[in-house]
Design a protein around this motif. Structure first.
Motif, PDB file in Angstrom:
ATOM      1  N   VAL A 143       0.842  -1.201   0.000  1.00 21.27           N
ATOM      2  CA  VAL A 143       0.000   0.000   0.000  1.00 21.27           C
ATOM      3  C   VAL A 143       0.876   1.249   0.000  1.00 21.27           C
ATOM      4  O   VAL A 143       0.623   2.199  -0.752  1.00 21.27           O
ATOM      5  N   ILE A 144       1.925   1.240   0.800  1.00 23.50           N
ATOM      6  CA  ILE A 144       2.820   2.401   0.873  1.00 23.50           C
ATOM      7  C   ILE A 144       3.547   2.593  -0.457  1.00 23.50           C
ATOM      8  O   ILE A 144       3.686   3.724  -0.936  1.00 23.50           O
ATOM      9  N   ARG A 145       3.973   1.505  -1.079  1.00 20.26           N
ATOM     10  CA  ARG A 145       4.617   1.613  -2.386  1.00 20.26           C
ATOM     11  C   ARG A 145       3.660   2.242  -3.408  1.00 20.26           C
ATOM     12  O   ARG A 145       4.052   3.088  -4.214  1.00 20.26           O
ATOM     13  N   ALA A 146       2.387   1.842  -3.362  1.00 18.79           N
ATOM     14  CA  ALA A 146       1.383   2.409  -4.272  1.00 18.79           C
ATOM     15  C   ALA A 146       1.177   3.904  -3.997  1.00 18.79           C
ATOM     16  O   ALA A 146       0.979   4.687  -4.931  1.00 18.79           O
ATOM     17  N   VAL A 147       1.233   4.310  -2.719  1.00 18.58           N
ATOM     18  CA  VAL A 147       1.127   5.731  -2.381  1.00 18.58           C
ATOM     19  C   VAL A 147       2.308   6.495  -2.973  1.00 18.58           C
ATOM     20  O   VAL A 147       2.131   7.568  -3.573  1.00 18.58           O
ATOM     21  N   VAL A 148       3.509   5.972  -2.826  1.00 12.14           N
ATOM     22  CA  VAL A 148       4.699   6.638  -3.364  1.00 12.14           C
ATOM     23  C   VAL A 148       4.559   6.812  -4.879  1.00 12.14           C
ATOM     24  O   VAL A 148       4.830   7.893  -5.420  1.00 12.14           O
ATOM     25  N   LEU A 149       4.102   5.782  -5.571  1.00 13.71           N
ATOM     26  CA  LEU A 149       3.904   5.891  -7.023  1.00 13.71           C
ATOM     27  C   LEU A 149       2.899   6.985  -7.358  1.00 13.71           C
ATOM     28  O   LEU A 149       3.106   7.775  -8.287  1.00 13.71           O
ATOM     29  N   ALA A 150       1.804   7.027  -6.609  1.00 14.84           N
ATOM     30  CA  ALA A 150       0.766   8.033  -6.864  1.00 14.84           C
ATOM     31  C   ALA A 150       1.300   9.443  -6.645  1.00 14.84           C
ATOM     32  O   ALA A 150       1.061  10.338  -7.462  1.00 14.84           O
ATOM     33  N   VAL A 151       2.027   9.645  -5.558  1.00 15.04           N
ATOM     34  CA  VAL A 151       2.561  10.975  -5.248  1.00 15.04           C
ATOM     35  C   VAL A 151       3.545  11.429  -6.320  1.00 15.04           C
ATOM     36  O   VAL A 151       3.535  12.584  -6.732  1.00 15.04           O
ATOM     37  N   LEU A 152       4.366  10.513  -6.786  1.00 14.88           N
ATOM     38  CA  LEU A 152       5.376  10.858  -7.790  1.00 14.88           C
ATOM     39  C   LEU A 152       4.847  10.792  -9.222  1.00 14.88           C
ATOM     40  O   LEU A 152       5.572  11.118 -10.157  1.00 14.88           O
ATOM     41  N   ASP A 153       3.594  10.342  -9.368  1.00 13.14           N
ATOM     42  CA  ASP A 153       3.016  10.133 -10.689  1.00 13.14           C
ATOM     43  C   ASP A 153       3.939   9.242 -11.525  1.00 13.14           C
ATOM     44  O   ASP A 153       4.193   9.500 -12.703  1.00 13.14           O
ATOM     45  N   ASP A 163      11.531  -0.166  -1.893  1.00 12.62           N
ATOM     46  CA  ASP A 163      11.654  -1.070  -0.745  1.00 12.62           C
ATOM     47  C   ASP A 163      11.077  -0.379   0.488  1.00 12.62           C
ATOM     48  O   ASP A 163      11.485   0.727   0.823  1.00 12.62           O
ATOM     49  N   ILE A 164      10.132  -1.043   1.127  1.00 12.22           N
ATOM     50  CA  ILE A 164       9.532  -0.546   2.361  1.00 12.22           C
ATOM     51  C   ILE A 164       9.722  -1.642   3.413  1.00 12.22           C
ATOM     52  O   ILE A 164       9.064  -2.678   3.365  1.00 12.22           O
ATOM     53  N   ALA A 165      10.625  -1.436   4.332  1.00  9.01           N
ATOM     54  CA  ALA A 165      10.932  -2.425   5.368  1.00  9.01           C
ATOM     55  C   ALA A 165       9.898  -2.377   6.489  1.00  9.01           C
ATOM     56  O   ALA A 165       9.178  -1.382   6.642  1.00  9.01           O
ATOM     57  N   PRO A 166       9.846  -3.430   7.304  1.00  8.01           N
ATOM     58  CA  PRO A 166       8.941  -3.406   8.460  1.00  8.01           C
ATOM     59  C   PRO A 166       9.274  -2.254   9.408  1.00  8.01           C
ATOM     60  O   PRO A 166      10.441  -1.889   9.583  1.00  8.01           O
ATOM     61  N   LEU A 167       8.245  -1.701   9.989  1.00  4.18           N
ATOM     62  CA  LEU A 167       8.319  -0.627  10.973  1.00  4.18           C
ATOM     63  C   LEU A 167       9.144   0.561  10.484  1.00  4.18           C
ATOM     64  O   LEU A 167      10.097   1.005  11.105  1.00  4.18           O
ATOM     65  N   THR A 168       8.725   1.054   9.320  1.00  7.73           N
ATOM     66  CA  THR A 168       9.307   2.273   8.771  1.00  7.73           C
ATOM     67  C   THR A 168       8.184   3.272   8.518  1.00  7.73           C
ATOM     68  O   THR A 168       7.017   2.898   8.429  1.00  7.73           O
ATOM     69  N   ALA A 169       8.555   4.538   8.408  1.00  4.57           N
ATOM     70  CA  ALA A 169       7.578   5.593   8.156  1.00  4.57           C
ATOM     71  C   ALA A 169       7.887   6.291   6.836  1.00  4.57           C
ATOM     72  O   ALA A 169       9.033   6.635   6.558  1.00  4.57           O
ATOM     73  N   THR A 170       6.839   6.479   6.055  1.00  4.25           N
ATOM     74  CA  THR A 170       6.910   7.247   4.817  1.00  4.25           C
ATOM     75  C   THR A 170       5.968   8.424   4.999  1.00  4.25           C
ATOM     76  O   THR A 170       4.820   8.244   5.393  1.00  4.25           O
ATOM     77  N   VAL A 171       6.457   9.628   4.726  1.00  6.29           N
ATOM     78  CA  VAL A 171       5.681  10.829   5.001  1.00  6.29           C
ATOM     79  C   VAL A 171       5.428  11.582   3.705  1.00  6.29           C
ATOM     80  O   VAL A 171       6.351  11.812   2.917  1.00  6.29           O
ATOM     81  N   ILE A 172       4.158  11.967   3.512  1.00  7.45           N
ATOM     82  CA  ILE A 172       3.799  12.842   2.403  1.00  7.45           C
ATOM     83  C   ILE A 172       3.092  14.060   2.984  1.00  7.45           C
ATOM     84  O   ILE A 172       2.532  13.999   4.081  1.00  7.45           O
ATOM     85  N   GLY A 173       3.149  15.136   2.264  1.00  7.66           N
ATOM     86  CA  GLY A 173       2.493  16.356   2.725  1.00  7.66           C
ATOM     87  C   GLY A 173       1.752  17.007   1.589  1.00  7.66           C
ATOM     88  O   GLY A 173       1.960  16.687   0.424  1.00  7.66           O
ATOM     89  N   GLY A 174       0.860  17.913   1.918  1.00  4.66           N
ATOM     90  CA  GLY A 174       0.108  18.642   0.908  1.00  4.66           C
ATOM     91  C   GLY A 174      -1.370  18.418   1.048  1.00  4.66           C
ATOM     92  O   GLY A 174      -1.933  18.503   2.139  1.00  4.66           O
ATOM     93  N   ARG A 175      -1.983  18.071  -0.068  1.00  9.41           N
ATOM     94  CA  ARG A 175      -3.427  17.820  -0.100  1.00  9.41           C
ATOM     95  C   ARG A 175      -3.719  16.983  -1.343  1.00  9.41           C
ATOM     96  O   ARG A 175      -2.876  16.869  -2.233  1.00  9.41           O
ATOM     97  N   PRO A 176      -4.917  16.418  -1.436  1.00 11.24           N
ATOM     98  CA  PRO A 176      -5.246  15.615  -2.619  1.00 11.24           C
ATOM     99  C   PRO A 176      -4.975  16.370  -3.912  1.00 11.24           C
ATOM    100  O   PRO A 176      -5.287  17.555  -4.038  1.00 11.24           O
ATOM    101  N   GLY A 177      -4.339  15.667  -4.832  1.00 12.59           N
ATOM    102  CA  GLY A 177      -3.971  16.270  -6.110  1.00 12.59           C
ATOM    103  C   GLY A 177      -2.684  17.067  -6.067  1.00 12.59           C
ATOM    104  O   GLY A 177      -2.148  17.422  -7.103  1.00 12.59           O
ATOM    105  N   ARG A 178      -2.175  17.334  -4.871  1.00 13.41           N
ATOM    106  CA  ARG A 178      -0.958  18.137  -4.716  1.00 13.41           C
ATOM    107  C   ARG A 178      -0.046  17.557  -3.643  1.00 13.41           C
ATOM    108  O   ARG A 178       0.618  18.292  -2.919  1.00 13.41           O
ATOM    109  N   TRP A 179      -0.041  16.237  -3.486  1.00  9.06           N
ATOM    110  CA  TRP A 179       0.821  15.610  -2.485  1.00  9.06           C
ATOM    111  C   TRP A 179       2.274  15.718  -2.925  1.00  9.06           C
ATOM    112  O   TRP A 179       2.586  15.747  -4.105  1.00  9.06           O
ATOM    113  N   ARG A 180       3.165  15.737  -1.942  1.00  7.85           N
ATOM    114  CA  ARG A 180       4.604  15.701  -2.222  1.00  7.85           C
ATOM    115  C   ARG A 180       5.246  14.725  -1.242  1.00  7.85           C
ATOM    116  O   ARG A 180       4.784  14.556  -0.114  1.00  7.85           O
ATOM    117  N   LEU A 181       6.294  14.078  -1.668  1.00 15.89           N
ATOM    118  CA  LEU A 181       7.010  13.102  -0.847  1.00 15.89           C
ATOM    119  C   LEU A 181       7.982  13.841   0.056  1.00 15.89           C
ATOM    120  O   LEU A 181       8.803  14.631  -0.407  1.00 15.89           O
TER     121      LEU A 181
END
Length: 192
Positions: A143-153, A163-181
């Motif tokens: 799910v997190i990998r799919a989010v990263v793809l969506a944010v980066l288009d 690669d998303i290892a166990p117990l890691t955090a991925t942070v995005i900011g912004g708003r729908p349509g304007r997210w940034r990694l």
């Protein structure tokens, strides 16, 4: 208002340790300890979400996120009859099926979700993940990998290069349509 969404990948399970496709396993003892040791390492959030999976709910609980609300859209990638098997086992029995799965985003030889379907589900959730609040969501690496793809288009073929290892955090900011990694796969566990 700009939102911040912190996606936490659940801690280790017997499936993650065996490199197997998940089958809703609980955290293993090491994973439970890692999460307990990471209490306080996440930013404050006004909203906390969790996949319905046992591993995600246990990770949230161990992290002290006791108010986590189950969000069905954060469920793991449905890999059908491959659940509980390792990739090596499936590749030995069904090499053509694995090749199709890895190279064709519309293939579902396992009988579950295609990569296109996973991506569409995650995109829909991400577009609705709006509000005037910071959110922590405990979910799965796919799910997190799919989010990263969506944010980066980025193209779906890039899914296999994240690669998303166990117990890691991925942070995005912004708003729908304007997210940034902001950050990807930052370790939460305390290294000893």
């Amino acid at each position: 208002m700009r939102d911040k969404l912190t996606l936490v990948s659940h801690s280790s399970t017997s499936a993650t340790n065996a490199a197997a496709f998940a089958s809703d396993e609980p955290l293993d003892p090491r994973g439970a300890q890692w999460a307990a040791d990471a209490v306080g390492r996440l930013p404050h959030a006004t909203r906390v979400l969790s996949s319905p999976a046992v591993s995600c709910r246990q990770t949230a609980q161990a992290l002290g996120l006791t108010a986590a609300v189950v969000e069905p859209a954060l469920v793991d990638w449905d890999l059908g009859r491959w659940r509980g098997c390792t990739l090596d086992e499936v590749a030995a029995d069904e090499p053509e099926a694995v090749e199709a799965w890895l190279t064709d985003a519309t293939a579902a030889p396992h009988g579950g979700e295609t990569l296109v379907e996973l991506s569409s589900r995650v995109d829909s959730w991400l577009e609705s993940a709006s509000g005037d609040e910071d959110t922590v969501a405990v979910t799965h690496p796919a799910v997190i990998r799919a989010v990263v793809l969506a944010v980066l288009d980025a193209p779906l073929s890039a899914f296999w290069r994240i690669d998303i290892a166990p117990l890691t955090a991925t942070v995005i900011g912004g708003r729908p349509g304007r997210w940034r990694l902001i950050a990807t796969a930052s370790h939460l566990r305390v290294r000893r």
